[in-house]
Design an enzyme around this catalytic site. Structure first.
Site, mmCIF file in Angstrom:
data_model
loop_
_atom_site.group_PDB
_atom_site.id
_atom_site.type_symbol
_atom_site.label_atom_id
_atom_site.label_comp_id
_atom_site.label_asym_id
_atom_site.label_seq_id
_atom_site.Cartn_x
_atom_site.Cartn_y
_atom_site.Cartn_z
ATOM 1 N N GLN B 130 4.496 78.725 8.019
ATOM 2 C CA GLN B 130 4.536 78.980 6.585
ATOM 3 C C GLN B 130 5.966 78.876 6.078
ATOM 4 O O GLN B 130 6.855 79.536 6.623
ATOM 5 C CB GLN B 130 3.978 80.393 6.331
ATOM 6 C CG GLN B 130 4.047 80.855 4.894
ATOM 7 C CD GLN B 130 3.723 82.347 4.754
ATOM 8 O OE1 GLN B 130 3.400 83.003 5.722
ATOM 9 N NE2 GLN B 130 3.834 82.853 3.550
ATOM 10 N N GLY B 131 6.197 78.080 5.060
ATOM 11 C CA GLY B 131 7.530 77.939 4.484
ATOM 12 C C GLY B 131 7.600 78.527 3.087
ATOM 13 O O GLY B 131 7.640 77.797 2.092
ATOM 14 N N SER B 133 9.354 82.147 2.429
ATOM 15 C CA SER B 133 10.586 82.928 2.290
ATOM 16 C C SER B 133 11.823 82.076 2.537
ATOM 17 O O SER B 133 11.792 81.110 3.295
ATOM 18 C CB SER B 133 10.602 84.086 3.297
ATOM 19 O OG SER B 133 9.570 84.978 3.038
ATOM 20 N N GLU B 247 -5.302 87.550 1.879
ATOM 21 C CA GLU B 247 -4.752 87.946 3.176
ATOM 22 C C GLU B 247 -5.247 89.336 3.574
ATOM 23 O O GLU B 247 -5.317 89.657 4.742
ATOM 24 C CB GLU B 247 -3.227 87.927 3.091
ATOM 25 C CG GLU B 247 -2.552 87.654 4.404
ATOM 26 C CD GLU B 247 -1.031 87.704 4.291
ATOM 27 O OE1 GLU B 247 -0.399 87.784 5.328
ATOM 28 O OE2 GLU B 247 -0.491 87.683 3.170
ATOM 29 N N SER B 373 7.685 93.693 1.052
ATOM 30 C CA SER B 373 8.221 94.930 1.631
ATOM 31 C C SER B 373 7.530 96.139 1.020
ATOM 32 O O SER B 373 6.961 96.073 -0.071
ATOM 33 C CB SER B 373 9.726 95.019 1.380
ATOM 34 O OG SER B 373 9.950 95.351 0.017
ATOM 35 N N ASN B 374 7.576 97.247 1.733
ATOM 36 C CA ASN B 374 6.890 98.438 1.235
ATOM 37 C C ASN B 374 7.501 98.947 -0.067
ATOM 38 O O ASN B 374 6.817 99.610 -0.849
ATOM 39 C CB ASN B 374 6.878 99.526 2.315
ATOM 40 C CG ASN B 374 5.921 99.166 3.441
ATOM 41 O OD1 ASN B 374 5.424 98.037 3.506
ATOM 42 N ND2 ASN B 374 5.645 100.114 4.316
ATOM 43 N N GLU B 375 8.764 98.617 -0.295
ATOM 44 C CA GLU B 375 9.376 98.997 -1.578
ATOM 45 C C GLU B 375 8.723 98.191 -2.711
ATOM 46 O O GLU B 375 8.427 98.731 -3.777
ATOM 47 C CB GLU B 375 10.895 98.742 -1.535
ATOM 48 C CG GLU B 375 11.663 99.748 -0.674
ATOM 49 C CD GLU B 375 11.407 99.610 0.819
ATOM 50 O OE1 GLU B 375 11.091 98.486 1.281
ATOM 51 O OE2 GLU B 375 11.518 100.624 1.533
#
Lengths: 360, 392
Positions: B130-131, B133, B247, B373-375
């Site tokens: 997967q490209g 990020s 997902e 991220s969890n943030e």
């Protein structure tokens, strides 16, 4: 699969919410908590009795509606932090109905109609909130012993007393009955220590008594978990409303990321509690082999979750959260009571570990 | 309210369980401990496992029948994933291809693209990475800078991508690249790019575990054929967001199943160490049991909502935070309760067999960062669920 309540129970939940918002809003019950000796509205509890609420846990062909309805109603009562012995009474009615005894049946009829307050007296050691083998005795037609943290014990019309011989029913006490109030941090709760030396009826013994007490504790844990769910749900709502309005540094403080993340953590606790509580209630009705385990899970989770959410409700209100005038402390205090009784968080963690089993 | 799976779903679960018992030689954690393996041969173990799953019809079960689907519900998919996780089966090399690219091609790709790519992806004859990020675009994915420029009817890709899972072993990469530098969302397009070409350099990215399961990839005028653009120019962001929402859901009861297996191992280890009777140990284990069961309750609720036709909403953020932070609490507790033995890496002869705790402890730090991220997840909950106000 479906998570939502079915139509009948959803309707009961909705009508209970409307009833409570109209007849027992916190703005009115706060005065009752502070200014009456019993700490709750007797007329409103009589009204609940007329409407059949104390019989919720009875078998369905006897007017009961099952564990899911019970959980939904207790959660609604938690939302308004309803003061009074409703949970203890509903459990008492259920236990009386399980006793094969004439005096129990007679009293059960009055209790389910809201005409008599009957609660179980089971704790003896004030340092422990989980019952152990009782010292109290039933001998020669009398109960002798001392029970502590009896919910609304000084105002009860009868007590179901756990004794070494079984479950004893002590009706409206006479001279051999003394109640000492035990004021706690929750000023709405009227616990009492009760010394008893009174005539009584043994209404269940041996296996039957053990089963009734076990069931009383399990359903008590379920009801307390549901109450905790309602308390934290409402504490989060008033907190979100407050931080959305309150401004500092020229912005609503609810726009600040640190508060948003705290509120997100509170929501996770609330929604996870909702999943756990209703799942436990559902298992009580549909999958009894997992009910003891899933109820321990729900109580252990909801107790700690509500303590966190209601504590953060005070924190996010800032200074006013620490005042008597604002509501958050009511939620924090009731949370502590419900967390401690019907299986403390610590006791339920141990139970969950011991009862762990595959659930899929 | 009804949390029962249907008899058909239970039968399917039992079929999968029996199939795994028949076909999985040993848990992947033991495979990894075997000194005969290196990183390359472990990928081949995964590839062989994917081929078996594919042959048995367990991949893409919810896809149209034409592409191997069998009309499976989210619950079927979730039960499959839970059984695989409980058995510690290898993760298939194309898990991201199957969960992200497959739906993208089925819903947004051309017929020709589907025919060319889906069968080989399912059979693991081609591995996809997967490209999305980039070094400068992680949580804020839309700030990506990799660009695609027209070259006749084809495209030339220039830029850098990172966190490409199984990148070193991949044949193809699906890439989000800018076709317009100014339009933040509408300037992003979705390309399929072969890795074996002069303009692509793939490097392993060594992680805190010492492995290079992730890679970073550099594009310098890499060729993407004109007919390897998925959807229209400028549709890349919308396609990516749609498939990312697929997902979750299937994972809802997978993590509790995986953690149950690890909890079994931890409880056994604590008993063997003679610590099970300690009050603090009971409290800690009890807390882990309770939290995992609550997580499963959340997962069942998600499946029930999906079965009722409610798309997974922002509440899926709750699940992501829950499992990733639970994984950290579980491994923290394990390394504490097992004493120094818990820190032994798999190659150490005295390491415990049932779980590679040292690896799990480190790997658990990734879950709270990847996949949003969890943030970011907490931002989503605050804004979209709690409707808290925006700042100035």
């Amino acid at each position: 699969m479906q998570f939502e309540l079915d139509e009948d129970r959803a309707l009961l939940k909705q009508s209970t919410r409307e009833l409570l918002e109209k007849e027992a809003p916190l703005s009115e019950t706060r005065a009752v908590m502070e200014d009456t000796p019993e700490g709750f509205s007797k007329p409103f509890h009589a009204q609940l009795g007329e409407l059949g609420y104390p019989g919720l846990l009875l078998p369905e062909d006897d007017g009961g509606m099952g564990a899911l309805a019970f959980a939904a109603v207790l959660a609604e009562m938690g939302r308004v932090a309803l003061p009074g012995p409703f949970l203890d009474l509903a459990l008492g009615v259920r236990t009386l109905s399980g006793c094969d005894h004439e005096a129990a049946a007679r009293l059960g009829e009055r209790a389910r109609a809201g005409e008599a307050l009957v609660v179980m007296a089971r704790l003896e050691d004030p340092t422990r909130s989980d019952p152990d083998a009782p010292e109290a005795r039933f001998e020669a037609g009398r109960v002798r012993g001392t029970k502590t943290f009896v919910p609304f014990g000084a105002h009860a019309d009868a007590l179901l007393v756990t004794t070494r011989e079984g479950l004893a029913l002590v009706e409206r006490p006479g001279a051999g009955f003394s109640a000492t109030p035990l004021p706690t941090i929750d000023h709405a709760q009227r616990f009492a220590e009760i010394a008893i030396d009174e005539p009584a009826e043994l209404v269940a013994e041996g296996e039957a008594a053990a089963r009734l007490i076990e069931e009383h504790e399990r359903l008590g844990a379920l009801g307390a978990s549901a109450g905790l769910l309602g308390l934290m749900e409402r504490a989060l709502e008033i907190t979100v409303a407050y931080i959305s309005e309150r401004e500092a540094f020229g912005v609503p403080i609810g726009s600040l990321q640190v508060l948003q993340h705290r509120a997100a953590d509170m929501l996770m606790q609330v929604e996870s509690s909702r999943s756990a509580v209703y799942r436990a209630a559902w298992s009580e009705e549909q999958e009894p082999e997992t009910a003891a385990y899933l109820t321990a899970v729900a109580k252990a989770w909801a107790g700690a979750a509500a303590r966190y959410v209601c504590g953060q409700a005070i924190q996010l209100h800032g200074g006013v959260g620490y005042t008597w005038e604002y509501d958050p402390h009511i939620f924090l205090k009731r949370t502590k009571t419900l967390e401690s009784f019907y299986g403390s968080t610590r006791a339920q963690l141990g139970r969950a570990l011991a009862l762990r089993q595959p659930t899929l | 309210m009804d949390l029962h799976f249907t008899p058909e779903q239970i039968a399917f679960r039992d079929e999968v369980r029996a199939w795994i018992a028949e076909n999985l030689e040993r848990p992947f954690s033991l495979e990894k401990r075997d000194p005969k393996h290196d990183a390359d041969s472990l990928v081949e173990v995964r590839r062989a496992w994917q081929k078996k799953l594919h042959a048995a019809g367990y991949l893409g079960m919810g896809w149209p029948a034409e592409w191997g689907g069998r009309g499976a519900s989210e619950a079927d998919e979730a039960l499959l994933q839970a059984e695989l996780a409980a058995a510690d089966a290898p993760q298939v090399p194309n898990f991201l291809g199957i969960s992200l690219l497959g739906p993208a091609l089925i819903h947004h790709g051309s017929e020709e693209q589907r025919r060319r790519f889906i069968p080989k992806m399912l059979a693991c004859d081609e591995i996809w990475c997967q490209g999305f990020s980039e070094p400068g675009a992680g949580s804020d994915l839309a700030s990506l800078r990799t660009r695609a420029e027209r070259d006749g009817s084809d495209w030339r890709i220039t830029g850098q991508k990172v966190w490409t899972t199984f990148g070193l072993w991949s044949d193809w990469i699906f890439v989000l690249a800018r076709t317009d530098m100014d339009d933040r969302y509408g300037g992003i397009s979705f390309f399929l790019v072969p890795i074996d070409q002069p303009g692509v350099e793939m490097r392993g990215l060594k992680q805190i575990t010492g492995e290079s399961e992730f890679g970073e990839v550099f594009f310098d005028g890499a060729l993407a054929k004109g007919d390897h653009l998925v959807g229209q120019v400028g549709e890349g962001w919308r396609i990516a967001m749609t498939v990312l929402s697929y997902e979750r859901g299937a994972a809802s009861i997978m993590y509790p199943a995986q953690f149950d297996t690890q909890l079994d191992g931890l409880i056994r280890g604590v008993h063997e160490a003679g610590r099970a009777e300690r009050d603090d140990v009971e409290e800690k284990l009890g807390r882990l049991v309770v939290e995992n069961e609550v997580m499963r309750g959340n997962g069942l609720r998600t499946l029930a909502d999906l079965a009722a036709g409610n798309a997974p909403g922002p509440e899926s953020s709750i699940e992501k935070i829950f499992w990733s932070e639970y994984h950290q609490r579980l491994t923290d507790s394990a390394l504490d309760l097992l004493g120094p033995q818990g820190q032994l890496v798999a190659s150490s002869p005295s390491a415990r067999d049932e779980v590679d705790w040292a690896y799990e402890y480190l790997w658990s730090r990734a879950g709270s960062i990847y996949s949003g991220s969890n943030e970011i997840q907490r931002n989503i909950i605050a804004k979209r669920v709690l409707r808290l106000p925006s700042g100035k």
